[in-house]
Design an enzyme around this catalytic site. Structure first.
Site, PDB file in Angstrom:
ATOM      1  N   ASP A 227     -23.196  78.838  64.243  1.00 29.96           N
ATOM      2  CA  ASP A 227     -22.390  77.332  64.788  1.00 29.96           C
ATOM      3  C   ASP A 227     -23.433  77.139  66.360  1.00 29.96           C
ATOM      4  O   ASP A 227     -23.426  77.680  66.766  1.00 29.96           O
ATOM      5  CB  ASP A 227     -21.089  77.290  65.329  1.00 29.96           C
TER       6      ASP A 227
ATOM      7  N   HIS B 298     -19.702  75.811  62.181  1.00 28.39           N
ATOM      8  CA  HIS B 298     -18.290  75.447  63.538  1.00 28.39           C
ATOM      9  C   HIS B 298     -16.691  76.293  62.484  1.00 28.39           C
ATOM     10  O   HIS B 298     -16.114  76.278  63.017  1.00 28.39           O
ATOM     11  CB  HIS B 298     -18.486  74.126  63.476  1.00 28.39           C
TER      12      HIS B 298
ATOM     13  N   ASP C  40     -12.219  76.137  68.064  1.00 28.14           N
ATOM     14  CA  ASP C  40     -12.812  75.118  68.390  1.00 28.14           C
ATOM     15  C   ASP C  40     -11.254  74.797  69.868  1.00 28.14           C
ATOM     16  O   ASP C  40     -10.642  75.541  70.344  1.00 28.14           O
ATOM     17  CB  ASP C  40     -12.869  74.020  67.385  1.00 28.14           C
TER      18      ASP C  40
END
Length: 303
Positions: free
Chosen positions: A251, A281, A124
């Site tokens: 994800d 995720h 991320d």
């Protein structure tokens, strides 16, 4: 720069999180300073394994990965991004820019901790910030692992799932961090774990970072961070140190984003790339020990 600091008692008795807190100070860019929290576990003379979280999580996300990495003999460094975890939290959304977050983490990791020989894992925003640092300071890194992340320049359309996330973060009246993490996992989190993710944010005054970060991801070619990210890609196209891609299989936000790394980064050639099965995720939460095992094997194979 006005910043708030989460009270220490918010971090007591969190499940699986009993690591000693450590801190460095970085310049805030406006004549003041910000305190950055990090975990430093394992032998101090070992090469560092740097685990960088994204948004809206914090270092708590890595609690399943730190022990097996330490048991394998590695020094594990887990910082909290400014605005997250036990790090200071600039109170205005306008205080948070992509460039500032890169610079704050650069100061913490290089000017203060002087990390070298790094094995980097980023997911991320951990990748959005961490890959900029890899690109701008490749000499400090031994190898890289990326998972469920990217380095957007705004030159290609972002997926609908990400645009919906941007809109939610921008407009929602309530920003429930723990529930958001829960929704990004394939496993159902316990109330205690959800509370652990909520711990850094007692009320909305602490949430400027989590609320604004999605809007800082470049989604158009003239975004303030687009040029710097293009330059980072130019550097990554020359990065021939071992580079492993380990996205999860579940994800919707980053699905398909692994292909660009295979195509553009020469260090990916010949590596044992993998897909983390059953991971959402936040694959560190869903499959933390498995991800740690991938890291350990990658380090051994490329030592």
């Amino acid at each position: 720069m006005d910043a708030v600091r989460t009270p220490d008692d918010r971090f007591e008795h969190l499940p699986g999180w009993d690591f000693e807190p450590r801190y460095v100070e970085v310049d805030d860019g406006e004549g003041g300073s910000l305190r950055v929290h990090y975990v430093d576990e394992g032998p101090g003379d070992a090469a560092p394994v740097l685990l960088l979280h994204g948004e809206p999580s914090w270092g708590f996300l890595y609690r399943h990965m730190i022990p097996p990495l330490v048991a394998a003999g590695h020094r594990v460094i887990v910082p909290d991004l400014v605005g997250f975890g036990r790090s200071d939290k600039p109170a205005r959304q306008g205080d948070h820019t992509y460039a500032r977050h890169v610079e704050w983490m650069r100061q913490a990791l290089f000017d203060r901790l002087d990390l070298t020989g790094i094995t980097f894992f980023g997911q991320d925003w951990g990748g959005l910030i961490g890959l900029r640092l890899v690109a701008e300071h490749p000499e400090r890194y031994a190898r890289v692992v990326v998972a469920n992340t990217g380095l957007s320049t705004g030159d290609r359309p972002m997926g609908d799932a990400f645009l919906a996330w941007q809109e939610f973060a921008r407009t929602t009246e309530v920003f429930p961090v723990g529930a958001i993490i829960d929704g990004g996992c394939t496993t159902a989190l316990t109330p205690e774990v959800i509370a652990g993710y909520d711990a850094p944010f007692p009320d909305d005054t602490y949430l400027a970072g989590p609320r604004v970060m999605p809007s800082l991801v470049p989604t158009g070619p003239d975004d303030p961070a687009s040029a710097a990210n293009r330059a980072a890609w130019d550097s990554l196209r020359q990065f021939d140190k071992p580079f492993l891609v380990a996205f999860s299989d579940s994800d919707p936000i980053t699905r398909g984003g692994d292909r660009v790394f295979h195509r553009e980064v020469p260090g990916t050639a010949g590596q044992a790339h993998t897909t983390i099965e059953g991971g959402g995720h936040f694959l560190q939460e869903d499959r933390g020990p498995e991800v740690a095992a991938v890291l350990i094997g990658f380090i051994e194979a490329t030592a």
